[in-house]
Scaffold this motif. Sequence first.
Motif, mmCIF file in Angstrom:
data_model
loop_
_atom_site.group_PDB
_atom_site.id
_atom_site.type_symbol
_atom_site.label_atom_id
_atom_site.label_comp_id
_atom_site.label_asym_id
_atom_site.label_seq_id
_atom_site.Cartn_x
_atom_site.Cartn_y
_atom_site.Cartn_z
ATOM 1 N N PRO A 228 0.813 -1.224 0.000
ATOM 2 C CA PRO A 228 0.000 0.000 0.000
ATOM 3 C C PRO A 228 0.846 1.274 0.000
ATOM 4 N N GLU A 229 0.262 2.318 -0.563
ATOM 5 C CA GLU A 229 0.871 3.652 -0.578
ATOM 6 C C GLU A 229 0.082 4.542 0.364
ATOM 7 N N THR A 230 0.784 5.319 1.193
ATOM 8 C CA THR A 230 0.129 6.176 2.175
ATOM 9 C C THR A 230 0.606 7.619 2.011
ATOM 10 N N PHE A 231 -0.343 8.562 2.050
ATOM 11 C CA PHE A 231 0.027 9.978 1.946
ATOM 12 C C PHE A 231 -1.095 10.830 2.538
ATOM 13 N N GLU A 232 -0.833 12.112 2.701
ATOM 14 C CA GLU A 232 -1.850 13.065 3.130
ATOM 15 C C GLU A 232 -1.809 14.264 2.197
ATOM 16 N N VAL A 233 -2.894 15.042 2.207
ATOM 17 C CA VAL A 233 -3.009 16.208 1.336
ATOM 18 C C VAL A 233 -3.024 17.465 2.202
ATOM 19 N N ILE A 234 -2.107 18.390 1.925
ATOM 20 C CA ILE A 234 -2.035 19.643 2.675
ATOM 21 C C ILE A 234 -2.293 20.798 1.708
ATOM 22 N N LEU A 235 -3.225 21.656 2.072
ATOM 23 C CA LEU A 235 -3.597 22.795 1.234
ATOM 24 C C LEU A 235 -3.147 24.083 1.918
ATOM 25 N N ARG A 236 -2.357 24.898 1.214
ATOM 26 C CA ARG A 236 -1.811 26.126 1.786
ATOM 27 C C ARG A 236 -2.282 27.324 0.970
ATOM 28 N N PRO A 237 -3.350 28.002 1.399
ATOM 29 C CA PRO A 237 -3.825 29.181 0.650
ATOM 30 C C PRO A 237 -2.864 30.361 0.796
ATOM 31 N N TRP A 238 -2.923 31.254 -0.202
ATOM 32 C CA TRP A 238 -2.108 32.465 -0.186
ATOM 33 C C TRP A 238 -2.982 33.703 -0.285
ATOM 34 N N HIS A 239 -2.499 34.765 0.342
ATOM 35 C CA HIS A 239 -3.144 36.071 0.303
ATOM 36 C C HIS A 239 -2.453 36.906 -0.777
ATOM 37 N N VAL A 240 -3.210 37.338 -1.767
ATOM 38 C CA VAL A 240 -2.644 38.167 -2.843
ATOM 39 C C VAL A 240 -3.517 39.409 -2.990
ATOM 40 N N LYS A 241 -3.011 40.566 -2.527
ATOM 41 C CA LYS A 241 -3.749 41.815 -2.617
ATOM 42 C C LYS A 241 -2.759 42.959 -2.743
ATOM 43 N N GLY A 242 -2.801 43.639 -3.876
ATOM 44 C CA GLY A 242 -1.843 44.715 -4.105
ATOM 45 C C GLY A 242 -0.424 44.176 -4.087
ATOM 46 N N ASN A 243 0.437 44.824 -3.287
ATOM 47 C CA ASN A 243 1.822 44.366 -3.165
ATOM 48 C C ASN A 243 2.010 43.327 -2.070
ATOM 49 N N SER A 244 0.914 42.971 -1.395
ATOM 50 C CA SER A 244 0.989 41.982 -0.314
ATOM 51 C C SER A 244 0.745 40.585 -0.880
ATOM 52 N N VAL A 245 1.794 39.789 -0.917
ATOM 53 C CA VAL A 245 1.704 38.396 -1.394
ATOM 54 C C VAL A 245 2.361 37.510 -0.346
ATOM 55 N N ARG A 246 1.550 36.768 0.376
ATOM 56 C CA ARG A 246 2.070 35.967 1.482
ATOM 57 C C ARG A 246 1.111 34.814 1.772
ATOM 58 N N PRO A 247 1.580 33.791 2.480
ATOM 59 C CA PRO A 247 0.652 32.741 2.910
ATOM 60 C C PRO A 247 -0.351 33.304 3.915
ATOM 61 N N VAL A 248 -1.571 32.796 3.890
ATOM 62 C CA VAL A 248 -2.538 33.223 4.890
ATOM 63 C C VAL A 248 -2.122 32.665 6.251
ATOM 64 N N GLN A 249 -2.743 33.153 7.303
ATOM 65 C CA GLN A 249 -2.320 32.777 8.649
ATOM 66 C C GLN A 249 -2.842 31.415 9.081
ATOM 67 N N TRP A 250 -3.653 30.789 8.242
ATOM 68 C CA TRP A 250 -4.133 29.441 8.559
ATOM 69 C C TRP A 250 -3.966 28.582 7.315
ATOM 70 N N MET A 251 -4.027 27.280 7.503
ATOM 71 C CA MET A 251 -3.930 26.378 6.359
ATOM 72 C C MET A 251 -4.706 25.100 6.653
ATOM 73 N N PHE A 252 -5.141 24.422 5.581
ATOM 74 C CA PHE A 252 -5.780 23.124 5.719
ATOM 75 C C PHE A 252 -4.665 22.077 5.794
ATOM 76 N N SER A 253 -4.277 21.727 6.998
ATOM 77 C CA SER A 253 -3.184 20.773 7.132
ATOM 78 C C SER A 253 -3.737 19.353 7.200
ATOM 79 N N HIS A 254 -3.491 18.646 8.289
ATOM 80 C CA HIS A 254 -3.880 17.234 8.334
ATOM 81 C C HIS A 254 -5.374 17.059 8.561
ATOM 82 N N SER A 255 -5.990 16.283 7.731
ATOM 83 C CA SER A 255 -7.371 15.846 7.940
ATOM 84 C C SER A 255 -7.413 14.341 8.015
ATOM 85 N N ALA A 256 -6.685 13.672 7.113
ATOM 86 C CA ALA A 256 -6.644 12.216 7.120
ATOM 87 C C ALA A 256 -5.515 11.727 6.226
#
Length: 273
Positions: A228-256
Amino acid sequence: MTEGKRVRRGPFRAGEDILLISPKGEEHLITLTPGKAFGTHKGNLPHDDLIGKEDGGRAWTAMGSEYRAFRPTYMQFIMNQKRHAQIIYPKDTGAILMWADIFPGAAVVEAGIGWGALTIKLLEAVGPTGKVVSYEVREDFAESGAGTVRRYLGACENHEVKVRDIHLGIDEREVDRIVLDLPEPWQAVPHAREALAPGGIVLSYLPSTIQVKQLCDRYMEEGGFAEPETFEVILRPWHVKGNSVRPVQWMFSHSAFLVVTRKITTTPDPGGR
C-alpha cells in the motif's frame, strides 16, 4: 442519472439552491422559495427578487445592503450545509478520485456514506453507465447521506444505499474500486479482496497513524494486495492583494491519511520462484 436540482446555466429558478455572499464575504446557502425572504440585520432580501436573476447577479436588502448571488460550486455546497455527520473535505476528494482512479462506467463500493459529500463526486465520476453502492451501518446517516445526494444531483438510478455493516461482507463481485471511510477498515480487507476484480483498487481514509499501521499490517497478513501507498493532502492558501503576497495565517493541514493498494493475482510461478 436524471437531472436534479442543480442547474448549470440560465436564470435562477424556484426550488434551486443558491449562494448569497454578503458585503463582508460571508456565504449563505439558501433554497429559493417564492414568498420567502432571507433575513439580515440590514433588512430582508426577498427570494422573489432573486428568482429569474442571472448567476453572479446582485440583489439588495430592504435597507440597501448589496449581496452577490451565485450557483454554489461543489465545495461551497458541501461546506455551507448544516450537517450532523463528518465529511470528507473537498481538498481530499480530488485526491481520492485520482488515486482510486474512479472512471466512467466503474462499479464502485463505498463505506460509509456519512453526509454524502464524497458520494456525489463518485457518482459524477462513474457517470450514468457506472454504479455506486454505499454501505452504511447507521440508518440515520444512510438517510441523510442519500438525501444530500438527491438534493445535489436529483434521483440517481445508479446509486444504491445498503444499511449494512461492510465488516460482515460485501455482496458485489467484480467491483472496480472500493473506498472505505471507516474507523477499522482492516476488518473489511478479506471482503474487499473477494469483491474486487483483478487489479481493482481499494482506498481507505484514516485520521491516525495507528489506524494506518494496523491497516497496512493487515494487507500484508492477508495477502492478495500490492504494497500500500500512504500519503496526506495539505492545502496552503495564499493572500494576494496589491503588493501583499504571502501565505494566509491558517492552512488546511492534516485531515486524514489516504491508503491505496491494488488487488493482485496469486497464480503460482511455473518456474517455482
